[in-house]
Design a protein around this motif. Structure first.
Motif: not given
Ligand code: AHR
Length: 311
Positions: A58-65, A154, A186
């Motif tokens: 997800a490259q650190g992004k909740q939206e991607n998860q 983070t 982070d």
């Protein structure tokens, strides 16, 4: 074996049907050596058990998860492993998984949900205890008195919240031990360096007695900043952190880091065992939380321990 092929319910005299098992794993990213070790643990375990695992970074992004979990649901995977980047905001997508009948296993980080039945089980370390261990160690070495800089993980992530809580819980018993600066790095090495550089410019570095970093990567970055400021890490400023990655052992062996609390990233065997239990219809036998044990290492142990470190 159970994971390779699950037998579908063949009740009412119908022949049992076999269904290929596919697991979806939504990983946070690759922010630290710890995270890479965790990813490798899951890829290796899937291969060992001959299970198809769909991996999403997800490259650190909740939206991607959230997108990844939705895509796993659409593909009808058998189980979802989720390493959630932050604690909140998971209810809707976990509800969707539940409605689709897809069990979710949380790995390493926790979520804050009002309904705990939205996930089956959690395989994770006790991050509060990790924070307590770091604080007790510092309180002992500083004899209950001194100024500490805290590099946080983070914002909104379970380990950053818990490692802070555990640390400050112990500090309450030591009124002369104070955190004079705290800021998020982070969980990143570069950010740990950048934040520490700024802190060293904002206060008289001689007033800083110790650095507590929520992970080794940030500590290693901060160590560089301390050296560039003309100070000796682990001597002028005591440095403690969490994870126990090889880089931390190398820093301890070089006399630049004092102590690291181990947080074992090799969680895949436990996660796949839990998945097997669920597929065998034994999900009720699983605890809400399987706590992964911790311990800590000091400089004096680093050289001997290094060759056997797995990550
Ligand atoms: O969730 C575990 C933490 O995440 C590790 O301590 C840190 O290094 C990682 O990024």
């Amino acid at each position: 074996m159970i994971l390779a092929v699950a037998l579908g319910a063949g009740g009412c005299g119908k022949p049992a049907q076999s269904k290929k098992i596919v697991i979806g794993f939504s990983q946070i990213g690759a922010e630290s050596a710890w995270r890479t070790a965790e990813t490798n643990s899951f890829l290796a375990e899937a291969e060992k058990r001959r299970v198809t695992m769909k991996f999403s970074d997800a490259q650190g992004k909740q939206e991607n998860q959230i997108k990844a979990v939705r895509s796993f649901i659409a593909q009808g995977v058998s189980i979802i492993f989720l390493a959630p980047v932050v604690e909140t905001g998971w209810e809707p997508v976990l509800q969707e998984a539940k409605q689709a009948g897809i069990p979710v296993i949380l790995v390493d980080r926790n979520v804050k949900v009002s309904d705990k039945s939205l996930y089956v089980t959690r395989i994770a370390p006790d991050c509060e205890e990790e924070g307590r261990i770091a604080a007790r160690w510092l309180a002992d070495k500083l004899k209950g008195k001194g100024n500490i800089v805290e590099l946080e993980g983070t914002v909104g992530s379970a380990p950053a919240i818990s490692r802070k809580n555990g640390f400050h819980e112990v500090l309450e018993k030591f009124p002369d031990l104070k955190v004079i600066k705290m800021q998020s790095g982070d969980f990143l090495r570069a950010k740990g360096k950048e934040v520490m550089e700024a802190i060293l410019k904002s206060v008289d570095p001689k007033t800083i007695n110790a650095l507590y970093a929520h992970n080794d990567d940030m500590a290693i970055g901060a160590i560089q900043a301390i050296e560039e400021a003309g100070l000796k890490p682990a001597q002028d400023i005591l440095v403690v952190s969490i994870d126990g990655v090889k880089g931390a052992f190398e820093a301890m062996a070089a006399g630049k880091l004092n102590m690291s609390v181990e947080c074992n990233p090799m969680l895949a065997p436990l996660a796949f065992d839990a998945a097997e239990k669920i597929l065998a219809g034994e999900k009720d036998k699983l605890p809400e939380w399987t706590k992964v044990p911790t311990r800590f290492f000091e400089q004096s142990q680093a050289k001997d321990a290094l060759p056997s470190r797995l990550y």
